[in-house]
Write a protein that holds these residues in place. Structure first.
Motif, PDB file in Angstrom:
ATOM      1  N   PRO A  65       0.824  -1.214   0.000  1.00 52.40           N
ATOM      2  CA  PRO A  65       0.000   0.000   0.000  1.00 52.40           C
ATOM      3  C   PRO A  65       0.855   1.261   0.000  1.00 52.40           C
ATOM      4  O   PRO A  65       1.747   1.417   0.829  1.00 52.40           O
ATOM      5  N   GLY A  66       0.571   2.159  -0.942  1.00 54.31           N
ATOM      6  CA  GLY A  66       1.308   3.412  -1.037  1.00 54.31           C
ATOM      7  C   GLY A  66       2.644   3.303  -1.746  1.00 54.31           C
ATOM      8  O   GLY A  66       3.303   4.317  -1.970  1.00 54.31           O
ATOM      9  N   GLU A  67       3.043   2.091  -2.109  1.00 54.67           N
ATOM     10  CA  GLU A  67       4.334   1.893  -2.760  1.00 54.67           C
ATOM     11  C   GLU A  67       4.239   2.100  -4.261  1.00 54.67           C
ATOM     12  O   GLU A  67       3.186   1.883  -4.863  1.00 54.67           O
ATOM     13  N   ILE A  68       5.327   2.544  -4.879  1.00 58.21           N
ATOM     14  CA  ILE A  68       5.407   2.641  -6.334  1.00 58.21           C
ATOM     15  C   ILE A  68       6.244   1.476  -6.834  1.00 58.21           C
ATOM     16  O   ILE A  68       7.408   1.334  -6.458  1.00 58.21           O
ATOM     17  N   TRP A  69       5.639   0.621  -7.639  1.00 60.49           N
ATOM     18  CA  TRP A  69       6.324  -0.558  -8.189  1.00 60.49           C
ATOM     19  C   TRP A  69       6.491  -0.351  -9.686  1.00 60.49           C
ATOM     20  O   TRP A  69       5.517  -0.344 -10.418  1.00 60.49           O
ATOM     21  N   ASP A  70       7.706  -0.159 -10.118  1.00 55.55           N
ATOM     22  CA  ASP A  70       7.968   0.209 -11.513  1.00 55.55           C
ATOM     23  C   ASP A  70       9.131  -0.610 -12.080  1.00 55.55           C
ATOM     24  O   ASP A  70      10.198  -0.082 -12.368  1.00 55.55           O
ATOM     25  N   PRO A  71       8.938  -1.933 -12.273  1.00 55.08           N
ATOM     26  CA  PRO A  71      10.023  -2.761 -12.804  1.00 55.08           C
ATOM     27  C   PRO A  71      10.336  -2.487 -14.275  1.00 55.08           C
ATOM     28  O   PRO A  71      11.382  -2.906 -14.770  1.00 55.08           O
ATOM     29  N   TYR A  72       9.430  -1.778 -14.980  1.00 57.52           N
ATOM     30  CA  TYR A  72       9.630  -1.488 -16.402  1.00 57.52           C
ATOM     31  C   TYR A  72      10.075  -0.043 -16.623  1.00 57.52           C
ATOM     32  O   TYR A  72       9.854   0.529 -17.688  1.00 57.52           O
ATOM     33  N   GLU A  73      10.727   0.555 -15.645  1.00 60.58           N
ATOM     34  CA  GLU A  73      11.009   1.994 -15.698  1.00 60.58           C
ATOM     35  C   GLU A  73      11.775   2.407 -16.949  1.00 60.58           C
ATOM     36  O   GLU A  73      11.465   3.436 -17.558  1.00 60.58           O
ATOM     37  N   ALA A  74      12.783   1.634 -17.355  1.00 64.74           N
ATOM     38  CA  ALA A  74      13.583   2.024 -18.519  1.00 64.74           C
ATOM     39  C   ALA A  74      12.706   2.141 -19.763  1.00 64.74           C
ATOM     40  O   ALA A  74      12.771   3.140 -20.499  1.00 64.74           O
ATOM     41  N   GLN A  75      11.866   1.114 -20.009  1.00 61.95           N
ATOM     42  CA  GLN A  75      10.965   1.158 -21.155  1.00 61.95           C
ATOM     43  C   GLN A  75       9.907   2.242 -20.979  1.00 61.95           C
ATOM     44  O   GLN A  75       9.563   2.962 -21.917  1.00 61.95           O
ATOM     45  N   ASN A  76       9.399   2.378 -19.758  1.00 60.18           N
ATOM     46  CA  ASN A  76       8.384   3.398 -19.494  1.00 60.18           C
ATOM     47  C   ASN A  76       8.904   4.797 -19.783  1.00 60.18           C
ATOM     48  O   ASN A  76       8.172   5.650 -20.302  1.00 60.18           O
ATOM     49  N   ARG A  77      10.150   5.056 -19.441  1.00 65.98           N
ATOM     50  CA  ARG A  77      10.719   6.384 -19.700  1.00 65.98           C
ATOM     51  C   ARG A  77      10.830   6.658 -21.198  1.00 65.98           C
ATOM     52  O   ARG A  77      10.638   7.795 -21.633  1.00 65.98           O
ATOM     53  N   ARG A  78      11.126   5.645 -21.982  1.00 63.41           N
ATOM     54  CA  ARG A  78      11.180   5.855 -23.437  1.00 63.41           C
ATOM     55  C   ARG A  78       9.790   6.170 -23.980  1.00 63.41           C
ATOM     56  O   ARG A  78       9.636   7.055 -24.839  1.00 63.41           O
ATOM     57  N   VAL A  79       8.788   5.438 -23.495  1.00 64.14           N
ATOM     58  CA  VAL A  79       7.414   5.713 -23.926  1.00 64.14           C
ATOM     59  C   VAL A  79       6.974   7.093 -23.457  1.00 64.14           C
ATOM     60  O   VAL A  79       6.296   7.826 -24.190  1.00 64.14           O
ATOM     61  N   HIS A  80       7.369   7.461 -22.238  1.00 61.24           N
ATOM     62  CA  HIS A  80       7.015   8.780 -21.709  1.00 61.24           C
ATOM     63  C   HIS A  80       7.608   9.894 -22.574  1.00 61.24           C
ATOM     64  O   HIS A  80       6.936  10.908 -22.836  1.00 61.24           O
ATOM     65  N   ALA A  81       8.849   9.708 -23.020  1.00 61.97           N
ATOM     66  CA  ALA A  81       9.475  10.711 -23.894  1.00 61.97           C
ATOM     67  C   ALA A  81       8.680  10.845 -25.187  1.00 61.97           C
ATOM     68  O   ALA A  81       8.472  11.965 -25.695  1.00 61.97           O
ATOM     69  N   LEU A  82       8.227   9.717 -25.736  1.00 56.75           N
ATOM     70  CA  LEU A  82       7.404   9.750 -26.949  1.00 56.75           C
ATOM     71  C   LEU A  82       6.086  10.455 -26.686  1.00 56.75           C
ATOM     72  O   LEU A  82       5.656  11.317 -27.475  1.00 56.75           O
TER      73      LEU A  82
END
Length: 247
Positions: A34-51
């Motif tokens: 609860p309240g935690e941020i779980w982001d095992p795909y961060e590297a890929q997510n950051r590329r998508v976020h840039a797009l």
């Protein structure tokens, strides 16, 4: 002709079930506390976020609709989402919400001229907003890992699956065909532009004024979504203008 129609439907079904299976497999990992941020795909997510940020800066941020037109587009787009909300309300055993959303859809689709206006709101019939991601949460599914989807933006594994299922269970997908379906798609796009204008200050603050726009977007989405689902404690409330990554 019947064989051709069936052959066209099969790939869509196959893709739908493949996406559901992939997300189900992904949701099998360690759930966040609860309240935690779980982001095992961060590297890929950051590329998508840039797009996604580039798409926003080149298209959505520059698109402009006159105030009344933007509001009308947002109203009409929200109205198109009500039938799916009715289905999800029933799946959540929320009969009152299903009745309210049905009544709102009927009123705004008729008196409100296909949802362009919101007479239902003026009558006090407010939307009980929900989706299949919320349905899964009601059924006890964990949110899974954080993911950022191309064009669609921030999500979680549970909400990504919910987006797919919402397309399958939306009654309008079975009733709108040809030109009507194209018009509905155009209305939803215009509604997104209208929403971008409406929440422009907050979006600009998160995407362009923060030290780490990816981390800020992730935090804003997770806190907002958890609050929407009643899964956030009062002390965890989030101010989008407060940037914890700013030095």
């Amino acid at each position: 002709m019947e064989r051709k129609t069936q052959s066209r439907k099969m790939p869509l079904r196959a893709v739908t079930f493949a996406v559901i299976a992939a997300v189900l497999a992904g949701c099998g990992g360690k759930p966040p506390a609860p309240g935690e941020i779980w982001d095992p795909y961060e590297a890929q997510n950051r590329r998508v976020h840039a797009l996604n940020t580039k798409i926003d800066s080149l298209a959505l941020r520059r698109a402009s609709l006159p105030g009344p037109v933007g509001r009308a587009a947002s109203n009409a787009a929200n109205n198109l989402g009500l039938p799916a909300a009715v289905v999800n309300s029933l799946l959540q055993a929320e009969g009152e919400h299903a009745v309210r959303n049905s009544l709102r859809f009927v009123i705004n689709s008729t008196i409100g001229l296909a949802g362009v206006f919101d007479p239902a709101g003026a009558m006090g019939v407010q939307e009980a907003s929900t989706d299949f991601g919320a349905t899964l949460a009601r059924w006890g599914w964990g949110e899974g890992a954080y993911v950022e989807l191309p064009v669609l933006g921030p999500s979680t594994e549970r909400d990504a699956l919910g987006r797919v299922v919402d397309l399958v269970i939306d009654p309008l997908n079975f009733t709108l065909r040809g030109t009507e379906a194209q018009v509905a798609a155009g209305v939803k796009m215009a509604g997104r532009i209208g929403d971008r204008q409406r929440y422009g200050d907050t979006i600009d603050s998160v995407l362009y004024d923060s030290a780490d726009s990816y981390a800020q977007t992730r935090l804003y989405y997770l806190q907002s979504r958890r609050h929407e689902l009643g899964q956030t404690a009062a002390e965890d409330s989030y101010d989008p203008y407060e940037d914890p990554y700013h030095e």
